[in-house]
Design a protein around this motif. Structure first.
Motif, PDB file in Angstrom:
ATOM      1  N   SER A 194      64.985  47.793  38.051  1.00  0.00           N
ATOM      2  CA  SER A 194      65.982  48.808  38.493  1.00  0.00           C
ATOM      3  C   SER A 194      66.577  49.186  37.368  1.00  0.00           C
ATOM      4  N   MET A 195      66.746  50.410  37.445  1.00  0.00           N
ATOM      5  CA  MET A 195      67.347  51.118  36.202  1.00  0.00           C
ATOM      6  C   MET A 195      68.786  51.561  36.314  1.00  0.00           C
ATOM      7  N   ARG A 196      68.942  52.766  36.821  1.00  0.00           N
ATOM      8  CA  ARG A 196      70.080  53.597  36.674  1.00  0.00           C
ATOM      9  C   ARG A 196      70.505  53.589  38.113  1.00  0.00           C
ATOM     10  N   PRO A 197      71.359  52.756  38.689  1.00  0.00           N
ATOM     11  CA  PRO A 197      72.070  51.573  38.061  1.00  0.00           C
ATOM     12  C   PRO A 197      71.030  50.335  38.351  1.00  0.00           C
ATOM     13  N   ALA A 198      71.214  49.318  37.410  1.00  0.00           N
ATOM     14  CA  ALA A 198      70.567  47.984  37.864  1.00  0.00           C
ATOM     15  C   ALA A 198      71.159  47.418  38.872  1.00  0.00           C
ATOM     16  N   ASP A 200      70.786  44.078  39.469  1.00  0.00           N
ATOM     17  CA  ASP A 200      70.888  42.426  39.118  1.00  0.00           C
ATOM     18  C   ASP A 200      71.031  42.165  37.793  1.00  0.00           C
ATOM     19  N   ALA A 201      71.433  41.076  37.191  1.00  0.00           N
ATOM     20  CA  ALA A 201      71.779  40.489  36.099  1.00  0.00           C
ATOM     21  C   ALA A 201      70.616  40.711  35.069  1.00  0.00           C
ATOM     22  N   PHE A 202      69.409  40.389  35.407  1.00  0.00           N
ATOM     23  CA  PHE A 202      68.082  40.464  34.642  1.00  0.00           C
ATOM     24  C   PHE A 202      68.045  42.020  34.174  1.00  0.00           C
ATOM     25  N   ASN A 203      67.963  42.869  35.243  1.00  0.00           N
ATOM     26  CA  ASN A 203      67.683  44.143  34.915  1.00  0.00           C
ATOM     27  C   ASN A 203      68.802  44.786  33.878  1.00  0.00           C
ATOM     28  N   VAL A 204      69.905  44.680  34.320  1.00  0.00           N
ATOM     29  CA  VAL A 204      70.803  45.114  33.621  1.00  0.00           C
ATOM     30  C   VAL A 204      70.877  44.727  32.225  1.00  0.00           C
ATOM     31  N   LEU A 205      70.598  43.466  31.952  1.00  0.00           N
ATOM     32  CA  LEU A 205      70.551  43.136  30.572  1.00  0.00           C
ATOM     33  C   LEU A 205      69.125  43.505  29.892  1.00  0.00           C
ATOM     34  N   LEU A 206      68.265  43.802  30.539  1.00  0.00           N
ATOM     35  CA  LEU A 206      66.986  44.381  30.015  1.00  0.00           C
ATOM     36  C   LEU A 206      67.212  45.831  29.749  1.00  0.00           C
ATOM     37  N   ASN A 207      67.892  46.535  30.571  1.00  0.00           N
ATOM     38  CA  ASN A 207      67.871  47.937  30.364  1.00  0.00           C
ATOM     39  C   ASN A 207      68.892  48.175  29.124  1.00  0.00           C
ATOM     40  N   TYR A 208      69.927  47.540  29.085  1.00  0.00           N
ATOM     41  CA  TYR A 208      70.730  47.764  27.784  1.00  0.00           C
ATOM     42  C   TYR A 208      69.883  47.267  26.564  1.00  0.00           C
ATOM     43  N   GLY A 209      69.060  46.119  26.464  1.00  0.00           N
ATOM     44  CA  GLY A 209      68.557  45.890  25.454  1.00  0.00           C
ATOM     45  C   GLY A 209      67.141  46.938  25.055  1.00  0.00           C
ATOM     46  N   PHE A 210      66.593  47.559  26.175  1.00  0.00           N
ATOM     47  CA  PHE A 210      65.818  48.487  25.529  1.00  0.00           C
ATOM     48  C   PHE A 210      66.470  49.795  25.079  1.00  0.00           C
ATOM     49  N   GLY A 211      67.736  50.145  25.446  1.00  0.00           N
ATOM     50  CA  GLY A 211      68.511  51.107  24.853  1.00  0.00           C
ATOM     51  C   GLY A 211      68.751  50.926  23.323  1.00  0.00           C
ATOM     52  N   ILE A 212      69.045  49.486  22.991  1.00  0.00           N
ATOM     53  CA  ILE A 212      69.208  49.138  21.561  1.00  0.00           C
ATOM     54  C   ILE A 212      67.872  49.500  20.752  1.00  0.00           C
ATOM     55  N   LEU A 213      66.773  48.743  21.530  1.00  0.00           N
ATOM     56  CA  LEU A 213      65.454  49.062  20.923  1.00  0.00           C
ATOM     57  C   LEU A 213      64.949  50.365  20.457  1.00  0.00           C
ATOM     58  N   TYR A 214      65.476  51.479  21.580  1.00  0.00           N
ATOM     59  CA  TYR A 214      64.806  52.757  21.400  1.00  0.00           C
ATOM     60  C   TYR A 214      65.659  53.323  20.075  1.00  0.00           C
ATOM     61  N   SER A 215      66.924  53.000  19.749  1.00  0.00           N
ATOM     62  CA  SER A 215      67.370  53.348  18.682  1.00  0.00           C
ATOM     63  C   SER A 215      66.829  52.709  17.493  1.00  0.00           C
ATOM     64  N   ARG A 216      66.415  51.558  17.586  1.00  0.00           N
ATOM     65  CA  ARG A 216      65.933  50.882  16.291  1.00  0.00           C
ATOM     66  C   ARG A 216      64.528  51.419  15.928  1.00  0.00           C
ATOM     67  N   VAL A 217      63.662  51.673  17.196  1.00  0.00           N
ATOM     68  CA  VAL A 217      62.298  52.248  16.940  1.00  0.00           C
ATOM     69  C   VAL A 217      62.416  53.653  16.316  1.00  0.00           C
ATOM     70  N   GLU A 218      63.259  54.443  16.650  1.00  0.00           N
ATOM     71  CA  GLU A 218      63.499  55.892  16.154  1.00  0.00           C
ATOM     72  C   GLU A 218      63.672  55.734  14.540  1.00  0.00           C
ATOM     73  N   LYS A 219      64.669  54.899  14.412  1.00  0.00           N
ATOM     74  CA  LYS A 219      65.018  54.789  12.856  1.00  0.00           C
ATOM     75  C   LYS A 219      63.667  54.380  12.199  1.00  0.00           C
ATOM     76  N   CYS A 220      62.977  53.253  12.652  1.00  0.00           N
ATOM     77  CA  CYS A 220      61.701  52.932  11.943  1.00  0.00           C
ATOM     78  C   CYS A 220      60.685  54.005  11.887  1.00  0.00           C
ATOM     79  N   LEU A 221      60.604  54.915  12.918  1.00  0.00           N
ATOM     80  CA  LEU A 221      59.530  56.074  12.704  1.00  0.00           C
ATOM     81  C   LEU A 221      60.156  57.048  11.649  1.00  0.00           C
ATOM     82  N   MET A 222      61.402  57.535  11.421  1.00  0.00           N
ATOM     83  CA  MET A 222      62.244  58.292  10.660  1.00  0.00           C
ATOM     84  C   MET A 222      62.098  57.859   8.984  1.00  0.00           C
ATOM     85  N   ILE A 223      62.215  56.361   9.012  1.00  0.00           N
ATOM     86  CA  ILE A 223      62.020  55.916   7.753  1.00  0.00           C
ATOM     87  C   ILE A 223      60.548  56.056   7.316  1.00  0.00           C
ATOM     88  N   ALA A 224      59.597  55.684   8.034  1.00  0.00           N
ATOM     89  CA  ALA A 224      58.271  56.064   7.832  1.00  0.00           C
ATOM     90  C   ALA A 224      57.753  57.487   7.664  1.00  0.00           C
TER      91      ALA A 224
END
Length: 336
Positions: A194-198, A200-224
């Motif tokens: 479940s996403m927007r909104p989550a 349960d606890a597992f999904n709300v943590l997962l969704n927020y973590g993926f949001g962080i990961l999207y930013s990290r991946v975007e930066k990796c791509l741009m640096i490369a």
């Protein structure tokens, strides 16, 4: 180091050529922290914090990107220096590859790695849960068949395989998340993603973590030197950062493992979430818990990767450079 500013009233500015973070406190005297620019890779800000133009300037001078996020951690936008991470040749080749058999090759690689990570995760669960062996073996066998079907796909254009790949990926993901819920402590079990909104606890943590990961991946791509908007499986009509959605797939396991560890260790409780209409959201304490755990998993813990010990964050950046180098190994005619 990544800096997360999500406390209401937090202010980031510059003092003595260093970043100064002011965090309000109950006694009216804000706490202050000073951090040298060379120690920071990115600054992530929620809507509750503010910053000065001097802080933006110092960040740009030191190639530090500033990322603004929604409350669920998904990036809204970013401030990034104007220089390309590499040559424009990489981006030209990326566009050419998106229209050729190379898109098939890389898409199968990334989705295949994602499914393989899911398989390895379940196999690791089985080592410590012999009483669940029959259930886990069934899931493993079914996901392995999906992995084999993916590997056997053949076409010279990604659009000929896109729907089939999404179907295989989606089925594998459903089986995988069913398995995770099955082995979690009862208070963390859930009924599907479940996403927007989550819900349960597992999904709300997962969704927020993926949001962080999207930013990290975007930066990796741009640096490369890669273009986050030119995707292979995710195409231009999405009007989104399609390559981020493609390239992120093998690294989702970083977030999934972190969240699973937190829930398995029963470190997450009701104090980490707030109720909203039809679901829940992470509050400040919940975000701090996840961010600390995810940063430790990606930035502190080391793995043996390509012949040396390095962090998972460094390995992800290395993979982005490898992808860029693969693209420019061949010209548009496919010759050296």
């Amino acid at each position: 180091m990544q800096i997360y500013l999500n406390t209401y009233g937090t202010y980031l500015h510059v003092k003595d050529e260093m970043f100064e973070i002011k965090v309000p406190s109950k006694d009216a005297v804000p706490s202050k922290q000073h951090i040298a620019a060379h120690k920071i890779s990115s600054i992530i800000m929620s809507t509750s914090a503010s910053l000065s133009t001097d802080a933006v300037r110092l960040a740009l001078m030191n190639n530090i990107d500033i990322i603004f996020t929604h409350s669920d951690g998904h990036p809204m936008g970013r401030i990034w220096h104007s220089k390309l991470g590499s040559t424009t040749r990489i981006r030209k080749r990326q566009l050419e590859a998106s229209l050729s058999i190379e898109a098939v090759k890389f898409t199968k690689l990334w989705i295949g790695e994602k499914i393989n990570n899911q398989l390895e995760f379940i196999k690791d669960l089985k080592k410590h849960r012999p009483q669940m062996a029959d259930y886990l073996n069934d899931k493993i066998a079914r996901i392995e068949n999906l992995h084999l079907s993916l590997n056997n796909l053949q076409a010279d254009k990604i659009e000929l395989l896109a729907d089939t790949i999404r179907g295989l990926e989606g089925t594998a993901g459903r089986l995988y998340f069913e398995t995770i819920s099955y082995v979690l402590p009862p208070q963390y079990q859930y009924s599907g993603r479940s996403m927007r909104p989550a819900r349960d606890a597992f999904n709300v943590l997962l969704n927020y973590g993926f949001g962080i990961l999207y930013s990290r991946v975007e930066k990796c791509l741009m640096i490369a030197g890669l273009d986050p908007y030119v995707g292979f499986l995710h195409r231009d009509d999405y009007n989104q950062k399609s390559m981020v959605f493609d390239f992120i797939e093998p690294y989702r396991i970083f977030v999934e493992t972190t969240v699973f560890r937190l829930c398995s260790a029963k470190k997450v409780n009701k104090a980490h979430t707030d109720g909203i209409t039809n679901g829940i959201t992470l509050n400040k304490e919940g975000k701090e818990l996840l961010v600390t755990a995810l940063n430790n998993y990606m930035e502190v813990e080391t793995i043996r990767y390509k012949g040396r010990n390095q962090t998972r964050a460094n390995a992800m950046q290395q993979d982005a450079h490898t992808f860029a180098n693969e693209l420019i190994k061949y010209d548009s005619l496919g010759t050296l």
